[in-house]
Design a protein around this motif. Structure first.
Motif, PDB file in Angstrom:
ATOM      1  N   LEU A 130      51.083  45.223 -11.826  1.00 55.61           N
ATOM      2  CA  LEU A 130      51.317  44.393 -12.996  1.00 55.61           C
ATOM      3  C   LEU A 130      51.622  42.958 -12.589  1.00 55.61           C
ATOM      4  CD1 LEU A 130      53.550  46.859 -15.015  1.00 55.61           C
ATOM      5  CD2 LEU A 130      51.204  46.234 -15.543  1.00 55.61           C
TER       6      LEU A 130
ATOM      7  N   ASP B  48      52.589  40.778 -15.321  1.00 60.38           N
ATOM      8  CA  ASP B  48      53.279  40.236 -16.488  1.00 60.38           C
ATOM      9  C   ASP B  48      54.707  39.836 -16.131  1.00 60.38           C
ATOM     10  OD1 ASP B  48      54.606  40.237 -19.256  1.00 60.38           O
ATOM     11  OD2 ASP B  48      52.500  40.591 -19.710  1.00 60.38           O
TER      12      ASP B  48
ATOM     13  N   PHE C  27      60.042  45.596 -17.797  1.00 66.30           N
ATOM     14  CA  PHE C  27      59.381  46.801 -18.287  1.00 66.30           C
ATOM     15  C   PHE C  27      60.386  47.945 -18.331  1.00 66.30           C
ATOM     16  CE2 PHE C  27      55.853  44.292 -16.857  1.00 66.30           C
ATOM     17  CZ  PHE C  27      54.830  44.582 -17.748  1.00 66.30           C
TER      18      PHE C  27
ATOM     19  N   GLU D 229      57.679  52.491 -20.324  1.00 66.11           N
ATOM     20  CA  GLU D 229      56.473  51.683 -20.135  1.00 66.11           C
ATOM     21  C   GLU D 229      55.910  51.857 -18.728  1.00 66.11           C
ATOM     22  OE1 GLU D 229      57.164  47.860 -23.087  1.00 66.11           O
ATOM     23  OE2 GLU D 229      58.281  47.958 -21.192  1.00 66.11           O
TER      24      GLU D 229
ATOM     25  N   LEU E 270      52.229  53.372 -17.738  1.00 66.85           N
ATOM     26  CA  LEU E 270      51.287  52.542 -16.982  1.00 66.85           C
ATOM     27  C   LEU E 270      50.921  53.169 -15.648  1.00 66.85           C
ATOM     28  CD1 LEU E 270      52.829  49.055 -17.794  1.00 66.85           C
ATOM     29  CD2 LEU E 270      50.665  49.963 -18.632  1.00 66.85           C
TER      30      LEU E 270
ATOM     31  N   CYS F 159      55.882  52.294 -28.141  1.00 68.22           N
ATOM     32  CA  CYS F 159      55.722  51.742 -26.796  1.00 68.22           C
ATOM     33  C   CYS F 159      54.271  51.341 -26.544  1.00 68.22           C
ATOM     34  CB  CYS F 159      56.187  52.761 -25.758  1.00 68.22           C
ATOM     35  SG  CYS F 159      56.098  52.167 -24.068  1.00 68.22           S
TER      36      CYS F 159
ATOM     37  N   LEU G 185      52.643  47.532 -25.810  1.00 67.13           N
ATOM     38  CA  LEU G 185      51.831  47.253 -24.627  1.00 67.13           C
ATOM     39  C   LEU G 185      50.455  46.726 -25.012  1.00 67.13           C
ATOM     40  CD1 LEU G 185      52.730  50.376 -22.435  1.00 67.13           C
ATOM     41  CD2 LEU G 185      53.421  48.000 -22.019  1.00 67.13           C
ATOM     42  N   GLU G 186      49.920  47.242 -26.133  1.00 71.39           N
ATOM     43  CA  GLU G 186      48.615  46.755 -26.577  1.00 71.39           C
ATOM     44  C   GLU G 186      48.714  45.333 -27.119  1.00 71.39           C
ATOM     45  OE1 GLU G 186      44.839  48.228 -29.256  1.00 71.39           O
ATOM     46  OE2 GLU G 186      46.843  48.516 -30.055  1.00 71.39           O
TER      47      GLU G 186
ATOM     48  N   GLU H 168      50.594  43.040 -26.203  1.00 77.67           N
ATOM     49  CA  GLU H 168      50.741  42.108 -25.082  1.00 77.67           C
ATOM     50  C   GLU H 168      49.566  42.179 -24.111  1.00 77.67           C
ATOM     51  OE1 GLU H 168      54.749  42.158 -23.407  1.00 77.67           O
ATOM     52  OE2 GLU H 168      55.452  43.076 -25.245  1.00 77.67           O
TER      53      GLU H 168
ATOM     54  N   ILE I 282      48.507  44.463 -22.273  1.00 82.51           N
ATOM     55  CA  ILE I 282      48.756  45.188 -21.037  1.00 82.51           C
ATOM     56  C   ILE I 282      47.922  46.469 -21.010  1.00 82.51           C
ATOM     57  CG2 ILE I 282      50.543  46.360 -19.666  1.00 82.51           C
ATOM     58  CD1 ILE I 282      52.529  44.323 -20.888  1.00 82.51           C
ATOM     59  N   ILE I 283      47.646  47.018 -22.180  1.00 84.03           N
ATOM     60  CA  ILE I 283      46.713  48.127 -22.316  1.00 84.03           C
ATOM     61  C   ILE I 283      45.743  47.816 -23.449  1.00 84.03           C
ATOM     62  CG2 ILE I 283      48.396  49.833 -21.491  1.00 84.03           C
ATOM     63  CD1 ILE I 283      48.659  50.752 -24.455  1.00 84.03           C
TER      64      ILE I 283
ATOM     65  N   ARG J 192      43.968  50.283 -19.032  1.00 87.15           N
ATOM     66  CA  ARG J 192      44.810  49.184 -18.574  1.00 87.15           C
ATOM     67  C   ARG J 192      44.140  47.869 -18.937  1.00 87.15           C
ATOM     68  NH1 ARG J 192      48.183  49.373 -14.138  1.00 87.15           N
ATOM     69  NH2 ARG J 192      48.104  47.100 -14.287  1.00 87.15           N
TER      70      ARG J 192
END
Length: 367
Positions: free
Chosen positions: A303, A305, A309, A313, A317, A344, A348-349, A351, A353-354, A364
């Protein structure tokens, strides 16, 4: 998440009281577990409200709503999510929980509202404005109603832009029914958002609240056409109270659909002459610092970011490090129910991240 929904379902506990309780106890679960003396120490919480909270402990309705959200692809955002402030600003009246489908991006936009029975002139103006906003990477925000709202969303999508629709019903229902294709297009190119859970039908008393959300999420409000009793005028009035700029399109003085907009201009609204009046400066979110304890785990997963986390999370991931999986596969690996992962995964979506694909697979992202 069921505790958040539980709090929103309690009769007599509105948004302001809910936020007061959250400020005191931190989480809905803490409110759920609080005793009588703890509750009555909160300013404004008397014995009646405390006893009501204590006598309503069932989570079954909340769990049913969570299950319906999962089945209908509806996600949930709560007031403790980073993206929540982008929708709510500092307005206390914004609900503590919102349901959505699509993707919520971290930027504000311009509201375009107006008459359901618009003229060809109104349609021309709204299409030009929405296309201009789309090409300048500014979100078009409206209510997915017939007429001006529908043209605003459609023109934005056709120009490759991002659009948000706030609805006055549950997101498993399309209102109006004729806009089912448009609703799907908005979900694919933006987001539909509502404070109402699945199964709640559109009612007249829902729309002022819907209009408040439209105004709160917007930097400026463009009223294209509106009769003297139009709901668009309610949105404009709310925007004015919030200190937002209201821009009105001048209309033919003999046109019924232009009475409201002409009245807005006579009362001080800015006269709309060009799409350039709609340009705004995008808001840049503050960065979030990294929790040093998680640096090794973050590095191992790859990661980049710059934020903390949670354990949940990081675990999710880690399962996505090598290949994509569905939420059912992840829930089985983690021995959790799917609805326990929805919040959760949604964050993540948001941002990037996924990425959650239409077929349910989770990938991912770029971070």
């Amino acid at each position: 998440m069921e505790y958040w929904i539980w709090l929103t379902l309690l009769k007599g506990i509105g948004t302001l009281i809910s936020k007061r309780l959250l400020n005191e106890f931190g989480t809905p679960e803490n409110i759920y577990n609080a005793g009588y003396e703890q509750l009555t120490k909160v300013p404004g919480i008397g014995s009646v409200t405390a006893n009501m909270l204590l006598s309503n402990k069932s989570l079954e309705a909340a769990k049913t709503i969570l299950d319906n959200c999962y089945k209908n692809g509806i996600r949930i955002i709560t007031r403790d999510a980073p993206i929540y402030e982008n929708i709510s600003g500092s307005y206390l009246e914004i609900p503590i929980l919102l349901y959505y489908k699509g993707e919520i991006k971290n930027k504000t936009g311009i509201a375009i509202v107006g008459s359901r029975r618009c003229s060809s002139y109104g349609k021309r103006v709204v299409v030009e404005a929405a296309e201009y906003l789309a090409k300048n990477d500014i979100a078009v925000i409206s209510g997915m109603a017939k007429g001006i709202d529908g043209y605003a969303h459609t023109a934005c999508i056709n120009a490759g832009g991002y659009t948000i629709a706030f609805l006055g019903n549950g997101l498993d229902i399309c209102y109006p029914k004729e806009h089912s294709l448009l609703m799907n297009s908005i979900i694919e190119n933006g987001a539909v958002i509502s404070e109402y859970p699945p199964g709640v039908k559109a009612k007249p008393e829902h729309f002022p609240k819907r209009n408040f959300l439209i105004s709160s999420c917007s930097e400026k409000i463009l009223v294209v056409e509106a009769s003297k009793n139009s709901g668009a005028l309610i949105t404009a009035a709310m925007a004015k109270e919030q200190g937002k700029k209201v821009i009105a399109v001048p209309s033919d003085i003999y046109s019924i659909t232009g009475e409201g907009t002409n009245q807005l201009i006579s009362k001080g609204a800015e006269i709309y002459l060009s799409p350039k009046q709609l340009i705004i400066q995008e808001l840049i979110p503050d960065s979030i610092s990294i929790n040093k304890d998680d640096e090794n785990k973050i590095a191992a997963i790859g990661l980049k970011d710059n934020r903390h986390f949670s354990e949940l999370e990081l675990t999710i991931l880690s399962y996505l490090s090598n290949d994509d999986k569905t939420i059912d596969q992840i829930s089985e690996l983690m021995n959790k129910k799917p609805f326990e992962l929805i919040e959760c995964l949604s964050m993540l979506e948001i941002e990037n991240i996924i990425k959650i694909l239409p077929d349910g697979r989770i990938l991912r992202g770029q971070n």
